[in-house]
Design an enzyme around this catalytic site. Sequence first.
Site, PDB file in Angstrom:
ATOM      1  N   ARG A 138       0.749  -1.285   0.043  1.00  0.00           N
ATOM      2  CA  ARG A 138       0.006   0.084  -0.158  1.00  0.00           C
ATOM      3  C   ARG A 138       0.852   1.244  -0.085  1.00  0.00           C
ATOM      4  O   ARG A 138       0.477   2.201  -0.824  1.00  0.00           O
ATOM      5  CB  ARG A 138      -1.018  -0.087   1.321  1.00  0.00           C
ATOM      6  CG  ARG A 138      -1.850  -1.121   1.330  1.00  0.00           C
ATOM      7  CD  ARG A 138      -3.043  -1.009   0.150  1.00  0.00           C
ATOM      8  NE  ARG A 138      -3.647   0.178   0.038  1.00  0.00           N
ATOM      9  CZ  ARG A 138      -4.366   0.748  -1.012  1.00  0.00           C
ATOM     10  NH1 ARG A 138      -3.970   0.135  -2.222  1.00  0.00           N
ATOM     11  NH2 ARG A 138      -5.166   1.828  -0.885  1.00  0.00           N
ATOM     12  N   ILE A 139       1.604   1.432   0.940  1.00  0.00           N
ATOM     13  CA  ILE A 139       2.665   2.626   1.151  1.00  0.00           C
ATOM     14  C   ILE A 139       3.458   2.662  -0.134  1.00  0.00           C
ATOM     15  O   ILE A 139       3.824   3.746  -0.503  1.00  0.00           O
ATOM     16  CB  ILE A 139       3.202   2.477   2.434  1.00  0.00           C
ATOM     17  CG1 ILE A 139       2.387   2.589   3.646  1.00  0.00           C
ATOM     18  CG2 ILE A 139       4.332   3.725   2.426  1.00  0.00           C
ATOM     19  CD1 ILE A 139       1.381   3.769   3.712  1.00  0.00           C
ATOM     20  N   CYS A 183       2.079   6.580  10.886  1.00  0.00           N
ATOM     21  CA  CYS A 183       1.075   7.660  10.178  1.00  0.00           C
ATOM     22  C   CYS A 183       0.454   8.290  11.369  1.00  0.00           C
ATOM     23  O   CYS A 183       0.206   9.551  11.314  1.00  0.00           O
ATOM     24  CB  CYS A 183       0.090   6.854   9.610  1.00  0.00           C
ATOM     25  SG  CYS A 183      -0.876   5.526  10.141  1.00  0.00           S
ATOM     26  N   THR A 193      -6.183  -2.204   8.139  1.00  0.00           N
ATOM     27  CA  THR A 193      -4.949  -2.589   7.349  1.00  0.00           C
ATOM     28  C   THR A 193      -4.541  -3.914   6.928  1.00  0.00           C
ATOM     29  O   THR A 193      -5.526  -4.764   7.157  1.00  0.00           O
ATOM     30  CB  THR A 193      -3.618  -1.999   8.087  1.00  0.00           C
ATOM     31  OG1 THR A 193      -3.260  -3.062   9.073  1.00  0.00           O
ATOM     32  CG2 THR A 193      -3.831  -0.607   8.685  1.00  0.00           C
ATOM     33  N   THR A 219      -1.491   1.049  20.237  1.00  0.00           N
ATOM     34  CA  THR A 219      -0.513   1.990  19.184  1.00  0.00           C
ATOM     35  C   THR A 219       0.728   2.415  19.870  1.00  0.00           C
ATOM     36  O   THR A 219       0.714   2.935  21.055  1.00  0.00           O
ATOM     37  CB  THR A 219      -1.376   3.282  18.676  1.00  0.00           C
ATOM     38  OG1 THR A 219      -0.640   4.185  18.179  1.00  0.00           O
ATOM     39  CG2 THR A 219      -1.836   3.950  20.146  1.00  0.00           C
ATOM     40  N   ASN A 269      -4.231   8.176   6.347  1.00  0.00           N
ATOM     41  CA  ASN A 269      -2.784   7.049   7.124  1.00  0.00           C
ATOM     42  C   ASN A 269      -2.405   6.418   5.877  1.00  0.00           C
ATOM     43  O   ASN A 269      -1.136   5.931   6.282  1.00  0.00           O
ATOM     44  CB  ASN A 269      -3.532   6.096   7.744  1.00  0.00           C
ATOM     45  CG  ASN A 269      -4.694   5.225   7.268  1.00  0.00           C
ATOM     46  OD1 ASN A 269      -5.982   5.716   7.602  1.00  0.00           O
ATOM     47  ND2 ASN A 269      -4.459   4.180   6.990  1.00  0.00           N
TER      48      ASN A 269
END
Length: 481
Positions: free
Chosen positions: A138-139, A289, A319, A347, A453
């Site tokens: 994705r990134i 992110c 994700t 997180t 994100n």
Amino acid sequence: MTLNDDSFTNWKNREEIAESMIPMIGKLHRERDVTVLLHSRSLVNKSVVSILKTHRFARQIAGEELSVTETLPFLEALTTLDLGPSQIDIGMLAATYRADDRGLSVLEFTAEAVAGATGANKIDRREPRDVVLYGFGRIGRLVARLLIEKSGSGNGLRLRAVVVRGGGDQDLVKRASLLRRDSVHGQFQGTITVDETNNKIIANGNEITVIYANSPAEVDYTAYGIRDAILIDNTGKWRDREGLSQHLRPGIDKVVLTAPGKGDVPNIVHGVNHDTIKPDEQILSCASCTTNAIVPPLKAMHDEYGVLRGHVETVHSFTNDQNLLDNYHKADRRGRSAPLNMVITETGAASAVAKALPDLKAPITGSSIRVPVPDVSIAILSLRLGRETTREEVLDHLREVSLTSPLKRQIDFTTAPDAVSMDFIGSRHASIIDAGATKVDGDNAILYLWYDNEFGYSCQVVRVVQHVSGVEYPTYPATSV
């Protein structure tokens, strides 16, 4: 003529003006490496309607719509100047000119405001710097889109290769297809072809070699003509210095991680601590992110009011790490179906604040809930401030930060009363402050921070890479410090 006709005629006139701006913006970008911005939003390669919408969006942050009739004279003035590589915000030029009472012409004012980028003061155009993507998820694909987009001038960053594990039949074609079409971010802006003979994807003229390898140790990048490159690891497989050092192979000079770094790996949030990167540092992280979303507004609040303590609760899109349907997962809750559940998870963003903002001694705690949306998250930042204030004062401060401070590329600001998460897909800011949701009571403040994100974070990654490669050009007019 009716009022309706007047409105339509006005729209057609503005369309004509925006159309005349496109070749000027393109020529400045291609020939002089000048990126034209409007309140931190690039106008390069934008359509007529996109240019008009960007001007209209100014009302969200500046309080009133900006007309192309106001900005065109400044753009025309820029085309007459001996400009060097830079980023120039014609929205800020128009706003500061409006407030100037010296009686200068638009050309005189513009020449003065961008003097640091003209004549003897201008910096040299940089030689292209090679970039390698390790991983193409994705990134990785979004970073690829950004690098291709920014290669239009022929200078700056040049995506040379992507490293992936070997796939099956039609592997190259399938990877090109994933770059071409994205269910969240839409179609690639340009053309993509595949050269299977030479294992290359050609995107807008950029030849990207796809290298198949199961580990960093298998690759000699100089064999592909790659030299002094910056490698972006978006797999997250290695997060400490020892693991990431495996990438320092022939042809690679620096390694940038798109995940929180561990141990002594610097965690960098562009706009906040990117200027602390040592010139000889070869390995660094762009943090997460969420860290990028909360640290800039946290710094803005701490600088003005002082922060004694805080808590961040992130409501985060699901994700690839989660399962589509209930299945085994090494983490307890993440094994449950992502599209069907809200999932409590941890997180590391709160603990990462200390690395990016070492001067902030306040304890910051954090937790996260994954929710069934594919992109865009929101961070709810609850702060105990060092002094009492009002909601109006906080909003005025954050609006000003988003417009004129060094954090204006990181912090955006919206007053839209009907905004929802989908509205922020494609945002290039690290976070967007929702003015309508902001709450302040004495020395307590709660900020609601939207962030894409995926794309917003990818923009932050590219900014860090531009900085360490030496192709991050100054912005004019200069922002206040």
